[in-house]
Design an enzyme around this catalytic site. Structure first.
Site, mmCIF file in Angstrom:
data_model
loop_
_atom_site.group_PDB
_atom_site.id
_atom_site.type_symbol
_atom_site.label_atom_id
_atom_site.label_comp_id
_atom_site.label_asym_id
_atom_site.label_seq_id
_atom_site.Cartn_x
_atom_site.Cartn_y
_atom_site.Cartn_z
ATOM 1 N N CYS A 1 0.824 -1.218 0.000
ATOM 2 C CA CYS A 1 0.000 0.000 0.000
ATOM 3 C C CYS A 1 0.855 1.263 0.000
ATOM 4 C CB CYS A 1 -0.885 0.062 1.233
ATOM 5 S SG CYS A 1 -1.688 -1.449 1.679
HETATM 6 N N1 LIG Z 1 -3.596 -0.511 -0.803
HETATM 7 C C1 LIG Z 1 -4.061 -0.495 0.438
HETATM 8 N N2 LIG Z 1 -4.470 -1.612 0.988
HETATM 9 N N3 LIG Z 1 -4.186 0.688 1.050
HETATM 10 C C2 LIG Z 1 -4.621 0.883 2.390
HETATM 11 C C3 LIG Z 1 -5.232 2.227 2.590
HETATM 12 C C4 LIG Z 1 -5.686 2.459 4.010
HETATM 13 C C5 LIG Z 1 -6.295 3.815 4.218
HETATM 14 N N4 LIG Z 1 -6.455 4.121 5.601
HETATM 15 C C6 LIG Z 1 -7.644 3.908 3.550
HETATM 16 O O1 LIG Z 1 -8.591 3.609 4.205
HETATM 17 O O2 LIG Z 1 -7.797 4.291 2.421
#
Ligand SMILES: NC(=[NH2+])NCCC[C@H](N)C(=O)O
EC number: 3.5.3.6
Length: 429
Positions: free
Chosen positions: A417
């Site tokens: 991420c």
């Molecule tokens: N590629 C990922 N899994 N990204 C996680 C993003 C987390 C972030 N807090 C959201 O809710 O957007």
């Protein structure tokens, strides 16, 4: 910027040649328990610990490849006054309150007055509300322009697909400015050669179209695997499908769609339950990816600009096998206890970023996952050992570089991420 980079990403695992990062700044702390949910967080991060852990990621990637920082790239393009105006106008288009004269949140002129560096910081960290009248004094909002709390997850707002960059159509408005900034970076950085594709530029875009990079995985040049859940809708996947169809390629191409549960929030993106580790290995959250369950796997085959087949598959691994990609699954949280699998999935235990085939980055705290990785031939190497040159990565064929990860996962993601690859070498399948 020293050299000219042509964007090119055709796999999840090809040797990395360039990655965009964003070191978390004050924007990740600037929330209260009341608005943490609006910020898409389950908790408020401790910035100094998060930054210390983040250095393990950026420091080890610096040893391996060319890294770029969003804030520097942004400041660099904003030095051009024309670009600065375009960017500010676009921001005001998606956040109209910023430009309405007399409005409580009107700060457009303040933005125009900033130097490139300061503007880049404000666009990311937000602008606090100056309480110079009664309405502003009484306002519950702290910000005239809100901070981009989630920007250190650079994976989501834009994604490299071949030599193009697909701009994310974020599921939540709090992340829209991230997409806008990423598009501006790709459109105006003189050292990047990339064509951007933004769903919102398409007049026929379905209003339900949503696509985030955490859901889009390039398994092989001809296979995309896309998660369908709270962040990427079927209409978003159909947008990608339409893009591929318009290329009218003679060779068949495949989209494998994996439906995801809406709860808990650790299932937001496909990369939280499935990532590619090597030519023949992948990381899975077994209960969702392998064990029979109600979440569908759909295989779409396209050829010569047409959908030639669309059908259900038993699961992702079987579908990939039919396409000649036989992957051995390594279990997030180990093979024995569902309890550990759940706990480690929650802490982004399945979220690995590959810097090359069999060479990945992940969180050390997920000890059962690491044990499985080790059993499968991956050497476990703490990031600090890479940064201090205590180890030479070239000595290992397969490894996991580990980040401590007690604070960063509380933002809701892991190494994949936090990385936006822009160039990878071709994989020698
Ligand atoms: N590629 C990922 N899994 N990204 C996680 C993003 C987390 C972030 N807090 C959201 O809710 O957007």
């Amino acid at each position: 910027m020293t050299k000219y980079v042509e964007l090119d990403v055709r796999s999840e695992i090809g040797e990395i040649e360039g990655v965009i990062l964003h070191t978390p700044g004050s924007e990740v702390e600037n929330m209260t328990p009341e608005n943490a949910e609006r910020a898409l967080y389950s908790d408020i991060l401790n910035l100094s610990v998060a930054q210390k852990e983040y250095k393990q990621l950026s420091g080890s990637l610096n040893e391996i490849t060319q890294t770029y920082q969003v804030k520097e790239l942004l400041a660099n393009i904003l030095k051009d006054d024309k670009v600065k105006e375009i960017v500010i106008n676009k921001v005001c288009k998606i956040e109209p309150d910023l430009a309405i004269k007399g409005n409580t949140y009107c700060i457009k002129d303040t933005l125009l007055d900033q130097t490139a560096e300061d503007l880049a910081s404000l666009l990311i960290e937000g602008v606090t509300l100056t309480r110079d009248n009664l309405t502003k004094f009484l306002s519950k909002e702290r910000y005239a322009m809100r901070p981009l709390h989630n920007f250190f997850f650079t994976r989501d707002a834009s994604m490299s697909l071949g030599d193009e960059v697909l701009i994310g159509k974020m599921a939540n408005a709090v992340r829209d400015r991230e997409s806008l900034i990423m598009q501006a970076i790709f459109d105006y950085t003189p050292g990047f050669k990339a064509k951007t594709v933004n769903p919102i530029d398409n007049p026929n875009m379905d209003p339900n179209c949503m696509i985030e990079g955490g859901d889009v995985l390039i398994a092989r040049e001809d296979i995309l695997i896309i998660g369908n859940g709270t962040r990427t809708t079927t209409q978003g996947i159909d947008f990608i499908l339409a893009q591929l169809l318009s290329q009218k390629e003679e060779k068949p191409r495949h989209i494998l769609v994996q439906e995801l549960p809406a709860h808990p929030e650790s299932f937001i993106h496909l990369d939280m339950v499935f990532t590619l580790l090597d030519k023949d290995k992948c990381m899975v959250y077994e209960p969702l990816i392998i064990r029979p369950n109600k979440y569908q796997t759909v295989h779409i085959t396209i050829q010569n600009g047409k959908v030639v087949n669309i059908r259900n598959e038993n699961n992702l691994l079987q579908a990939l096998k039919k396409l000649g990609m036989e992957l051995k699954p390594i279990y997030c949280g180990g093979t024995k206890e569902p309890w550990n699998q759940e706990r480690e999935q929650w802490h982004s235990g399945a979220n690995f970023f590959a810097v090359g085939p069999g060479k990945v980055v992940g969180y050390a705290r997920n000890i059962y996952t690491m044990e499985e990785m080790n059993k499968n031939g991956f050497e476990i190497i703490p990031a600090d050992h890479v940064i201090s040159h205590k180890v030479n990565l070239a000595d290992y064929e397969k490894y996991v570089i580990t980040l401590e990860g007690s604070e960063l996962p509380r933002g809701g993601g892991g190494a994949r991420c936090m990385t936006m690859p822009i160039r990878r070498k071709a994989v020698n399948w």
